[in-house]
Design an enzyme around this catalytic site. Structure first.
Site, short mmCIF file in Angstrom:
data_model
loop_
_atom_site.label_atom_id
_atom_site.label_comp_id
_atom_site.label_asym_id
_atom_site.label_seq_id
_atom_site.Cartn_x
_atom_site.Cartn_y
_atom_site.Cartn_z
CE1 TYR A 281 -12.24 50.42 21.96
CE2 TYR A 281 -11.24 48.68 20.65
CZ TYR A 281 -12.08 49.77 20.75
OH TYR A 281 -12.74 50.21 19.65
NE ARG B 185 -10.39 54.10 17.46
CZ ARG B 185 -11.14 53.07 17.81
NH1 ARG B 185 -11.88 53.13 18.89
NH2 ARG B 185 -11.14 51.98 17.06
CD GLU C 266 -21.51 59.46 23.70
OE1 GLU C 266 -20.80 59.20 22.72
OE2 GLU C 266 -22.34 60.40 23.70
CG ASN D 291 -18.18 52.06 25.72
OD1 ASN D 291 -18.48 52.24 24.54
ND2 ASN D 291 -16.94 51.81 26.11
CB ALA E 232 -19.92 50.21 16.50
CG HIS F 6 -16.85 56.71 23.46
ND1 HIS F 6 -17.54 55.72 22.82
CD2 HIS F 6 -17.65 57.80 23.46
CE1 HIS F 6 -18.71 56.19 22.42
NE2 HIS F 6 -18.80 57.45 22.82
NE ARG G 17 -13.40 45.46 19.56
CZ ARG G 17 -14.10 46.57 19.62
NH1 ARG G 17 -14.63 46.96 20.75
NH2 ARG G 17 -14.28 47.29 18.54
N PRO H 172 -21.85 46.63 21.76
CG PRO H 172 -22.09 47.31 19.54
CD PRO H 172 -22.57 47.60 20.93
CG ASN H 173 -17.67 44.11 18.59
OD1 ASN H 173 -17.86 42.92 18.37
ND2 ASN H 173 -18.00 45.06 17.74
#
Length: 141
Positions: free
Chosen positions: A22, A105, A96, A72, A75, A98, A17, A9-10
Site C-alpha cells: 500500500y 493478488r 471504485e 476504496n 475488503a 484500489h 500497514r 476497513p484497515n
C-alpha cells in the site's frame, strides 16, 4: 465541486500497514497533495472499519450535495452486497478505487461486489489511484 473520499476497513493505517503493498504515504499526506492539485474543489475525507457506517456516509453524501465519491471499500469490496445497494441507491457518481492491482493478488480479491454499481474502477496505481478518480469525476462535470 464538493468531492468525498471514503475509505473502508484497515485503510486508516495507510502508510503503516503493509507498505510493500500500500506504500508509505499516509492518507493525510495524500489528502494534502490532492487538495493542492485540485484547489478549486472541496475534498472531504471519511474512513470507517464498520460497514454500516460506510453505508450511512454514502447516504449522507447524497443528501449533502456531494458531486462525486471516490470509494476504496477495502475488503468489503469483495463481500458487501449492502454497499452495492447503497451505491445504487444514491444519485451520486462513485468511482471504485484500489491502491494495489487486485487482479495480481489472491483470487478472492478478483471479484468486486460493488463495481457494477460504480461509474468506473481504478486500481493498481497506489495513492495516484485517488488522483485519477478525482480527475475522472472532475472531467465529467
Amino acid at each position: 465541486m464538493k468531492l468525498l473520499i471514503i475509505n473502508g476497513p484497515n485503510l486508516g493505517r495507510l502508510g503503516r500497514r503493509e507498505p510493500s503493498i500500500y506504500g508509505a504515504t499516509t492518507m493525510e499526506e495524500a489528502l494534502e497533495g490532492l487538495r493542492a492539485a485540485f484547489p478549486t474543489h472541496t475534498i472531504e475525507y471519511y474512513q470507517s472499519n464498520v460497514e454500516g457506517f460506510l453505508i450511512d456516509r454514502l447516504e449522507q453524501a447524497a443528501d449533502e450535495g456531494v458531486a462525486g465519491i471516490v470509494f476504496n471499500a477495502g475488503a468489503y469490496t469483495h463481500t458487501s452486497i449492502a454497499l452495492h445497494d447503497a451505491i445504487r441507491g444514491i444519485a451520486v457518481p462513485v468511482i471504485e478505487v484500489h491502491l494495489s492491482n487486485v487482479h495480481q493478488r489472491e483470487t478472492f480479491r478478483h471479484q468486486s461486489m460493488i463495481s457494477a454499481a460504480c461509474r468506473g474502477v481504478i486500481c493498481g496505481f497506489g495513492m495516484q489511484s485517488y488522483r485519477l478518480a478525482i480527475e475522472a469525476l472532475v472531467s465529467a462535470e
